[in-house]
Design an enzyme around this catalytic site. Sequence first.
Site, PDB file in Angstrom:
ATOM      1  N   HIS A  92     -21.368   8.668  25.007  1.00  0.00           N
ATOM      2  CA  HIS A  92     -22.633   8.171  24.463  1.00  0.00           C
ATOM      3  C   HIS A  92     -23.775   9.073  24.916  1.00  0.00           C
ATOM      4  CE1 HIS A  92     -23.427   5.662  28.303  1.00  0.00           C
ATOM      5  NE2 HIS A  92     -22.211   6.148  28.454  1.00  0.00           N
ATOM      6  N   HIS A 102     -27.393  -0.312  22.317  1.00  0.00           N
ATOM      7  CA  HIS A 102     -26.991   1.012  22.795  1.00  0.00           C
ATOM      8  C   HIS A 102     -25.649   1.363  22.155  1.00  0.00           C
ATOM      9  CE1 HIS A 102     -26.783   4.551  25.217  1.00  0.00           C
ATOM     10  NE2 HIS A 102     -25.677   4.158  25.826  1.00  0.00           N
ATOM     11  N   CYS A 115     -29.296   7.353  20.645  1.00  0.00           N
ATOM     12  CA  CYS A 115     -27.872   7.085  20.831  1.00  0.00           C
ATOM     13  C   CYS A 115     -27.170   6.719  19.527  1.00  0.00           C
ATOM     14  CB  CYS A 115     -27.672   5.984  21.869  1.00  0.00           C
ATOM     15  SG  CYS A 115     -28.421   4.388  21.442  1.00  0.00           S
TER      16      CYS A 115
END
Length: 249
Positions: free
Chosen positions: A42, A30, A155
């Site tokens: 994010h 991530h 992401c």
Amino acid sequence: MNLITNKVDRDELKPGDHIYTYRAVFAYSHHGVFVGGCKVVHFKPEQSLKASSSSSTASSEVNDTSSSEPPCPTYPDCGFKQLNSGVLLSCLDCFLKNGSLYRFTYGVSSSMFLTRVRGGTCTTASSDPFQTVVHRAMHLLQNGFGNYDVFQNNCEDFALYCKTGLLILDKNGVGRSGQASSILGAPLAALLSSPLTLLIPNPVGVATVTAGMYCMSRYATDIGVRTDVIKVPVEDLALNLGIKTLKKR
């Protein structure tokens, strides 16, 4: 750049750094942009707010919370997000979720890129100045980054755009994400190398060819070498992504 890992300590971070951490026992990573003050911007799949009760407060609406993710006890603004947006502000602890901290590397050589078997760790593209990177991240926090898509707008794509300002022209192709390219590149490499199995009876030779094709297919999708990318000012991003401006409170 360390040949083995991009792992860094917290005190090494600087505003504008593209950071990431692994989830689900290294199954995927991530990504986000460190903006200073122990905060990270994010991008996640938007969590529907329709399930919230009609008595929900404005505070609960702007925090990315659920029964499995309680509000941050340390930073009141941790989890801030605009309505109908997947871009959120989190503290570093909540972003990492007890995972290790890694820093994505920019401006690597082609040979260095190819030594990294796993995608989503580096790119041959250069980063813009940190002030520009932080400005893009904070602008997108207020205005959104379109709909989340694991292969075209995830992401890592978000962090790569914040760092470079580069946008893919072909909306039907793979996005900027090296992680997604790795997933797509593996079957492509196997497919491309399969005709060669008749010419290379040695299993080691077949594996070598497959690995080579995999690395080259991943390299071909890197934003530093692609020709189907354009530099888009963050203020014009909504128009290029075909999204509407988020409704302000």
